[in-house]
Design a protein around this motif. Structure first.
Motif, short mmCIF file in Angstrom:
data_model
loop_
_atom_site.label_atom_id
_atom_site.label_comp_id
_atom_site.label_asym_id
_atom_site.label_seq_id
_atom_site.Cartn_x
_atom_site.Cartn_y
_atom_site.Cartn_z
N THR A 152 -5.61 18.25 27.60
CA THR A 152 -5.89 16.72 27.58
C THR A 152 -4.34 16.20 28.35
O THR A 152 -3.40 16.55 27.80
N VAL A 153 -4.68 15.46 29.21
CA VAL A 153 -3.67 14.93 30.00
C VAL A 153 -3.28 13.43 29.54
O VAL A 153 -4.34 12.30 29.31
N PRO A 154 -2.25 13.17 28.63
CA PRO A 154 -1.87 11.85 28.18
C PRO A 154 -2.33 10.66 29.07
O PRO A 154 -1.86 10.68 30.32
N SER A 155 -2.87 9.55 28.62
CA SER A 155 -3.44 8.54 29.58
C SER A 155 -2.25 8.04 30.23
O SER A 155 -2.21 7.28 31.34
N SER A 156 -1.02 7.73 29.65
CA SER A 156 0.16 7.05 30.14
C SER A 156 1.19 7.93 30.88
O SER A 156 1.96 7.42 31.75
N THR A 157 0.69 9.25 31.36
CA THR A 157 1.51 10.01 32.28
C THR A 157 1.18 9.53 33.75
O THR A 157 -0.09 8.79 33.99
N LEU A 158 1.87 9.74 34.48
CA LEU A 158 1.68 9.51 35.90
C LEU A 158 1.60 10.73 36.67
O LEU A 158 2.41 11.87 36.63
N ALA A 159 0.89 10.67 37.87
CA ALA A 159 0.63 11.65 38.90
C ALA A 159 2.07 11.81 39.56
O ALA A 159 2.91 10.95 39.60
N PHE A 160 2.36 13.15 40.02
CA PHE A 160 3.80 13.32 40.49
C PHE A 160 4.08 12.37 41.56
O PHE A 160 5.23 11.95 41.44
N ASP A 161 3.39 12.00 42.77
CA ASP A 161 3.95 11.01 43.52
C ASP A 161 4.28 9.89 42.91
O ASP A 161 5.39 9.04 43.21
N GLN A 162 3.45 9.17 41.79
CA GLN A 162 3.83 7.93 40.98
C GLN A 162 5.15 8.22 40.14
O GLN A 162 6.08 7.50 40.10
N PHE A 163 5.40 9.45 39.62
CA PHE A 163 6.18 9.93 38.79
C PHE A 163 7.40 9.85 39.76
O PHE A 163 8.79 9.20 39.05
N VAL A 164 7.46 10.26 40.86
CA VAL A 164 8.65 10.45 41.86
C VAL A 164 9.48 8.98 41.98
O VAL A 164 10.56 8.68 42.10
N ARG A 165 8.28 7.89 42.42
CA ARG A 165 8.58 6.52 42.64
C ARG A 165 9.34 5.83 41.35
O ARG A 165 10.15 5.07 41.63
#
Length: 305
Positions: free
Chosen positions: A269-282
């Motif tokens: 399960t991916v926590p709903s509050s996590t960000l995809a890598f592109d968004q994570f980097v920004r």
């Protein structure tokens, strides 16, 4: 016989209060060395204790952190203060005061599952598995991995403080790990630096299915930490090389996931509050563009595999 847990050691309250006072005095005099909010999250202030404000952190903060430093310093307050300084300087380096699931790992990591923090070993220790097969020597990738290790270790330490587990069994899963990606700094961070700073938490370390070409690693790793003895003077082993054939001696099959030859279901399960890598980097604004591109290509490859 089961060894006594550090959190249950008898440490004089007088020593604890002396260290508490020195810790907050140090914080006041060295505001740029540590993050005061991080300290407050784990150590009640003298004022909170004096005013019996024990719910300052929702009644979840005990004297465990102070006891940890005192026990590892033979109950010498000044030496314990040095342990505190080392640990909380380290914590500031990795921005632990603001660390959360949203900023520590991109969502892709939860899909490939390089970290597993579920299940218990036969001694009641929470299992924390790090799967080295996913590690690659790429600029700035190691920072993400290190923060992931710290994030889960901190969660486990909080569980330990509250009596929800008796410690941690750290498993370094070396299956399918490429020699070309061997990084001794990363390995030392995983099996020496982090367990040493979180003293009392990690009860044992299992090196799982070491490939023949990396078999020398076990002796290298084993030599990093001094051997310890129990109260009866018997030598206690911290590191163990284990395989599919004998891991059951430490962990039952229903507490092990498939990649450790067990039957426990793995949660992807991916926590709903996590960000995809592109968004994570920004969002983090710390990973250089050329490095981010290489990391994303690698993560995309893993997710689609």
């Amino acid at each position: 016989m089961k060894a006594q847990l550090w959190r249950d050691y008898d440490v004089p309250q007088e020593k604890i209060e002396q260290l508490r006072a020195k810790v907050y005095e140090f914080c006041a005099q060295n505001p740029d060395t540590i993050e005061i909010e991080d300290v407050k999250n784990r150590i009640l202030s003298p004022d909170d204790v004096l005013n019996n404000n024990l719910d300052a952190n929702n009644n979840k903060t005990t004297d465990w952190m102070l006891k940890r430093f005192l026990i590892s310093s033979h109950k010498e307050v000044d030496a314990a203060l040095l342990k505190f300084t080392e640990f909380f300087t380290f914590r500031k380096q990795y921005k632990m005061a603001s660390m959360s699931v949203e900023n520590v790992l991109p969502s892709e990591f939860f899909k490939i599952h390089p970290f597993d923090c579920e299940g218990f070993d036969n001694n009641g220790n929470r299992i924390f598995t790090v799967r080295l097969k996913y590690y690659r020597k790429m600029p700035q990738f190691e920072n993400i991995i290190k923060r992931g290790i710290i994030y889960f270790t901190e969660l486990l330490d909080l569980e330990y403080e509250q009596g929800l587990c008796d410690g941690v069994c750290l498993i370094v899963d070396v299956q399918d790990f490429s020699v070309s990606n061997l990084d001794m700094d990363m390995l030392q961070f995983l099996v020496k630096q982090t367990p040493t700073l979180y003293s009392g938490l990690v009860r044992c370390c299992l090196i799982y299915e070491t490939p023949f070409l990396l078999s020398y690693l076990f002796k290298v790793v084993e030599g990093w930490l001094p051997s310890s003895t129990d109260k009866n003077g018997n030598k206690r082993k911290f590191f163990h090389a284990v395989t599919k054939k004998n891991i059951h001696e430490w962990i039952d099959a229903d507490q092990r996931p498939y990649f450790l030859s067990g039957s426990r279901t793995v949660s992807l399960t991916v926590p709903s509050s996590t960000l995809a890598f592109d968004q994570f980097v920004r969002h983090s604004n710390e990973i250089e563009e050329q490095n981010a591109k290489k990391i994303k290509e690698y993560l995309d490859q893993l997710v689609s595999a």
